[in-house]
Design an enzyme around this catalytic site. Structure first.
Site, mmCIF file in Angstrom:
data_model
loop_
_atom_site.group_PDB
_atom_site.id
_atom_site.type_symbol
_atom_site.label_atom_id
_atom_site.label_comp_id
_atom_site.label_asym_id
_atom_site.label_seq_id
_atom_site.Cartn_x
_atom_site.Cartn_y
_atom_site.Cartn_z
ATOM 1 N N GLU A 283 0.703 -1.038 -0.056
ATOM 2 C CA GLU A 283 -0.093 0.019 0.052
ATOM 3 C C GLU A 283 0.630 1.189 0.092
ATOM 4 O O GLU A 283 0.511 2.285 -0.569
ATOM 5 C CB GLU A 283 -0.817 -0.076 1.213
ATOM 6 C CG GLU A 283 -2.178 0.969 1.193
ATOM 7 C CD GLU A 283 -3.105 0.450 2.439
ATOM 8 O OE1 GLU A 283 -3.824 -0.483 1.996
ATOM 9 O OE2 GLU A 283 -2.970 1.226 3.194
ATOM 10 N N GLU A 286 2.193 1.620 -3.402
ATOM 11 C CA GLU A 286 1.023 2.411 -4.230
ATOM 12 C C GLU A 286 0.841 3.819 -4.003
ATOM 13 O O GLU A 286 0.636 4.791 -4.918
ATOM 14 C CB GLU A 286 -0.304 1.360 -3.790
ATOM 15 C CG GLU A 286 -1.295 1.650 -4.822
ATOM 16 C CD GLU A 286 -2.530 0.849 -4.578
ATOM 17 O OE1 GLU A 286 -2.492 0.280 -3.319
ATOM 18 O OE2 GLU A 286 -3.574 0.778 -5.166
ATOM 19 N N CYS A 309 -8.127 -2.136 4.164
ATOM 20 C CA CYS A 309 -7.979 -3.467 5.246
ATOM 21 C C CYS A 309 -9.197 -3.798 5.824
ATOM 22 O O CYS A 309 -9.384 -4.782 6.526
ATOM 23 C CB CYS A 309 -6.691 -3.348 5.876
ATOM 24 S SG CYS A 309 -6.517 -1.857 6.689
ATOM 25 N N SER A 329 -6.838 1.893 -2.412
ATOM 26 C CA SER A 329 -5.664 0.834 -2.580
ATOM 27 C C SER A 329 -6.249 -0.398 -2.848
ATOM 28 O O SER A 329 -7.275 -0.760 -2.672
ATOM 29 C CB SER A 329 -4.969 0.890 -1.198
ATOM 30 O OG SER A 329 -4.075 -0.227 -1.363
ATOM 31 N N LYS A 368 -14.929 -9.831 8.969
ATOM 32 C CA LYS A 368 -13.810 -10.739 8.250
ATOM 33 C C LYS A 368 -14.222 -12.157 7.874
ATOM 34 O O LYS A 368 -13.711 -12.845 7.087
ATOM 35 C CB LYS A 368 -12.581 -11.069 9.398
ATOM 36 C CG LYS A 368 -11.581 -9.572 9.534
ATOM 37 C CD LYS A 368 -10.799 -9.445 8.324
ATOM 38 C CE LYS A 368 -10.256 -8.002 8.557
ATOM 39 N NZ LYS A 368 -9.309 -7.552 7.419
ATOM 40 N N GLU A 371 -15.541 -11.480 4.629
ATOM 41 C CA GLU A 371 -14.510 -11.075 3.687
ATOM 42 C C GLU A 371 -13.730 -12.616 3.321
ATOM 43 O O GLU A 371 -13.525 -12.800 2.154
ATOM 44 C CB GLU A 371 -13.358 -10.395 4.391
ATOM 45 C CG GLU A 371 -12.163 -9.818 3.306
ATOM 46 C CD GLU A 371 -11.096 -9.056 4.294
ATOM 47 O OE1 GLU A 371 -10.599 -9.496 5.287
ATOM 48 O OE2 GLU A 371 -10.610 -8.148 3.667
ATOM 49 N N GLU A 376 -13.405 -13.263 -4.702
ATOM 50 C CA GLU A 376 -12.148 -13.124 -5.205
ATOM 51 C C GLU A 376 -10.927 -13.560 -4.404
ATOM 52 O O GLU A 376 -10.074 -13.267 -4.999
ATOM 53 C CB GLU A 376 -12.203 -11.657 -5.552
ATOM 54 C CG GLU A 376 -12.588 -10.541 -4.620
ATOM 55 C CD GLU A 376 -13.895 -10.209 -4.181
ATOM 56 O OE1 GLU A 376 -14.851 -11.122 -4.347
ATOM 57 O OE2 GLU A 376 -14.144 -9.073 -3.962
ATOM 58 N N CYS A 514 -10.012 -1.345 14.825
ATOM 59 C CA CYS A 514 -10.341 -2.902 15.119
ATOM 60 C C CYS A 514 -10.337 -3.203 16.703
ATOM 61 O O CYS A 514 -11.215 -4.244 17.094
ATOM 62 C CB CYS A 514 -9.165 -3.683 14.692
ATOM 63 S SG CYS A 514 -9.293 -3.674 12.802
HETATM 64 FE FE1 HC1 Z 1 -7.880 -5.343 12.015
HETATM 65 FE FE2 HC1 Z 1 -6.316 -5.647 9.720
HETATM 66 S S1 HC1 Z 1 -5.952 -4.032 11.576
HETATM 67 S S2 HC1 Z 1 -8.344 -4.859 9.773
HETATM 68 O O1 HC1 Z 1 -8.393 -3.577 12.031
HETATM 69 O O2 HC1 Z 1 -5.782 -4.376 8.553
HETATM 70 O O3 HC1 Z 1 -9.888 -7.221 12.081
HETATM 71 O O4 HC1 Z 1 -7.134 -5.927 14.619
HETATM 72 O O5 HC1 Z 1 -6.601 -7.845 11.768
HETATM 73 O O6 HC1 Z 1 -6.891 -7.951 7.991
HETATM 74 O O7 HC1 Z 1 -3.363 -6.469 10.479
HETATM 75 C C1 HC1 Z 1 -9.200 -6.434 12.098
HETATM 76 C C2 HC1 Z 1 -7.260 -5.706 13.621
HETATM 77 C C3 HC1 Z 1 -6.871 -6.938 11.433
HETATM 78 C C4 HC1 Z 1 -6.522 -7.152 8.865
HETATM 79 C C5 HC1 Z 1 -4.694 -6.155 10.425
#
Ligand code: HC1
Ligand code: SF4
Length: 581
Positions: A283, A286, A309, A329, A368, A371, A376, A514
């Site tokens: 990132e 980028e 993220c 990103s 998550k 996700e 994809e 998070c």
């Molecule tokens: Fe998160 Fe991440 S910080 S998104 O807040 O970018 O869930 O803790 O794991 O993937 O590293 C959440 C936290 C985490 C991702 C990272």
């Protein structure tokens, strides 16, 4: 200030306070169900619908709901008269008359506010018999289970979703016994604009909204001798899971958590933080690429760049701001980068066929789960991350295995996917991702070493923050938002022509980032708990020997041995994605 008396004790509170606020100041516990006070967002669930918090006010004929009754000078309040106690018991009986009694198998058993109150008030039978119990279909989304038979119409979830997150997926429908909070037309959540942020789950006082629990899937994978099961743990888990075992919020239990995971039988215990460092490499590169084009006079370069993220945030921009879809990103989240690297680099190195490797993630987040299930992030139908469980689910697994986290020795993550820097752990707090990116971007752009890696100007708890960082002659303007309502404000500003000339924006869907995720130990909107977790995150960072992602030796080795360089062809294939509207 207004002076009132509660249960014989005097207290002074600011004008406009409620009786409930005043009682809190005195340490008098008035039970509540629908009430929800998210101090930092100035958002209050004002429905005053449950009436469990009623009190007697001298000179008034009717009992008053303490959450919605403002204090008046000289007011005399009693919270524990027989009339009050009986009224509360009646409220409970009314609620229970339309509530299932299957506490033994309820996902919320043991941490349900309604169950606690029924126990506290000694409700042994339900005298009120209404119409037959209302029944609704259960609704399973990848992240969340809705069991509306259990909804008590407190409407906390509605306030959270509509006012705090401004998503608008939930509203009250029907009347009387059939009243329930639901998506419009009773559609399944997964067919609505729901982002899977899980904030409705985080505030539901009963078992109406809970996570889609995957703990047994983990146990089955661990028990399968044909599978090689690796686990990754997100930054924010290590500063919160201790709470499930009685530790103070903000206790750092990284080493004990690693031991617990090893004792559960994982073949390797790795760290999402490793992949967070990798995210910064991609990132950050980028970001610098876009800035260089911008500085060279390219007017079409997509700026500001947005961090990508947080999956709930990504879902939010996909459904609510499709015209901005080119600016995030393209870097995958650390969770997904980890899965992609584990099932390519690590699997090849260890000679394990992809389908025999199971990647489990432990996340503070419910989105998550969604996700990990996105198409994809699959290769021939096989997902990069097989199972995602929350902090709460891991705590359950540990307890189920008769382990006491607090009594375990500390141990270290396995390598090479377990090594990380302080820049990675701060991903867990609002402002952390952009601070980590700034540390690396600064050094690469200027060719100089930072004297001070702490960018205090990017930290804090305000919902929307803007700060500038000087990188030699270039001033990098940064925006930060946490909570989707705040994200909306910042995005509307970008749509309106980006008047503050922001170059990079970090957005996290949950309050605090998070650390306040929908899968964390329940914090009931108490921002003091979030601030303690946040302080712990920065403490972990401060104590790390390396604090910049580009200094992580395992990351350097991964590029040397496998990926080539950031944004290379292989990096693109494994570590970047695209968005759909
Ligand atoms: Fe998160 Fe991440 S910080 S998104 O807040 O970018 O869930 O803790 O794991 O993937 O590293 C959440 C936290 C985490 C991702 C990272
Ligand atoms: Fe709304 Fe988030 Fe709950 Fe979805 S998960 S219904 S977006 S609060």
């Amino acid at each position: 200030e207004v002076k009132i008396t509660i249960d014989g004790k005097e207290v002074q509170v600011p004008k406009g306070s409620t009786i409930l606020d005043a009682a809190k100041k005195l340490g008098i516990d008035i039970p509540t169900l629908c009430h929800l006070d998210l101090h930092d967002t100035k958002m209050v669930n004002k429905t005053a619908s449950c009436r469990i918090c009623v009190v007697e006010v001298e000179g008034r004929r009717n009992l008053a709901p303490s959450c919605a009754t403002p204090v008046v000078e000289g007011m005399v309040v009693r919270t524990n008269t027989i009339r009050v106690l009986e009224a509360r018991k009646t409220v409970l009986e009314l609620l229970l008359s339309d509530h299932p009694k299957d506490c033994l198998t309820c996902a919320k058993s043991g941490r349900c506010d309604l169950q606690d109150l029924a126990e506290k008030f000694g409700v042994r039978e339900v005298r009120v018999t209404g119409k037959a119990q209302s029944t609704y279909k259960q609704d399973y989304s990848p992240a969340i289970i809705r069991d509306m038979d259990k909804c008590i119409m407190c409407r906390r979830c509605e306030t959270m979703c509509n006012e705090v997150q401004t998503v608008g997926a939930l509203s009250g429908i029907n009347r009387g016994f059939d009243a329930v909070v639901s998506p419009a037309f009773e559609s399944p959540l997964s067919e609505t604009v729901c982002t899977h942020c899980g904030q409705c789950v985080a505030v539901c006082p009963v078992g109406a909204l809970t996570e889609n629990d995957h703990t047994w899937k983990v146990v089955e994978a661990l028990a399968d001798p044909d599978k090689f099961v690796v686990v990754q743990t997100a930054p924010a888990v290590r500063v919160a899971i201790g709470e499930e075992f009685g530790k103070e919020p903000g206790s750092i239990v990284t080493g004990q958590m690693v031991t617990a995971l090893r004792s559960l039988g994982f073949d390797r215990v790795f760290d999402t933080d490793f992949a967070a460092d990798l995210t910064i490499m991609e990132e950050g590169t980028e970001l610098l690429g876009r800035l260089n084009r911008f500085l060279a006079g390219d007017k079409d370069v997509p700026l500001p760049i947005l961090t990508s993220c947080c999956p709930a945030w990504v879902n939010f921009i996909e459904s609510q701001f499709p015209e901005l879809i080119d600016i995030p990103s393209s870097a995958k989240s650390p969770q997904q980068m980890f899965g992609a690297v584990a099932k390519s680099f690590l699997a090849e190195k260890m000679n394990i066929p992809r389908e025999k490797m199971v990647v489990v993630s432990v996340m503070p987040c419910l989105a998550k789960k969604y996700e990990a299930a996105r198409d994809e992030f699959k290769v021939d139908g096989n997902p990069d991350v097989d199972i995602s469980i929350s902090t709460r689910e891991l705590a359950h697994l540990i307890k189920r295995a008769n382990l006491n986290l607090l009594e375990l020795e500390e141990s270290e993550f396995d390598n090479p996917l377990g090594e990380s820097t302080g820049a990675a752990v701060i991903f867990g707090s609002t402002g952390g991702v952009i601070e980590a990116a700034t540390r690396t971007a600064y050094e690469i752009h200027t060719g100089k070493t930072l004297d001070k890696v702490d960018f205090e100007e990017l930290r804090g708890f305000d919902g929307v923050r803007v700060a500038s960082v000087q990188m030699d002659e270039f001033t990098l303007n940064i925006g930060i938002a946490h909570g989707l309502g705040n994200a909306r404000k910042l995005l509307e500003e970008i749509e309106g022509g980006n008047p503050r000339n922001l170059h990079a924006i970090e957005i996290m869907a949950c309050p605090g980032g998070c650390i306040g995720g929908g899968g964390q130990p329940y914090h009931h909107g108490n921002s003091d708990i979030l601030k303690k977790r946040m302080a712990a995150i920065y403490e972990v960072d401060k104590n790390m020997p390396l604090r910049k992602s580009h200094e992580n030796p395992s990351i350097t080795a991964l590029y040397e041995q496998y990926l080539g360089e950031p944004m290379s062809e292989l990096s693109h294939k494994l570590l970047h994605t695209h968005y759909s509207v």
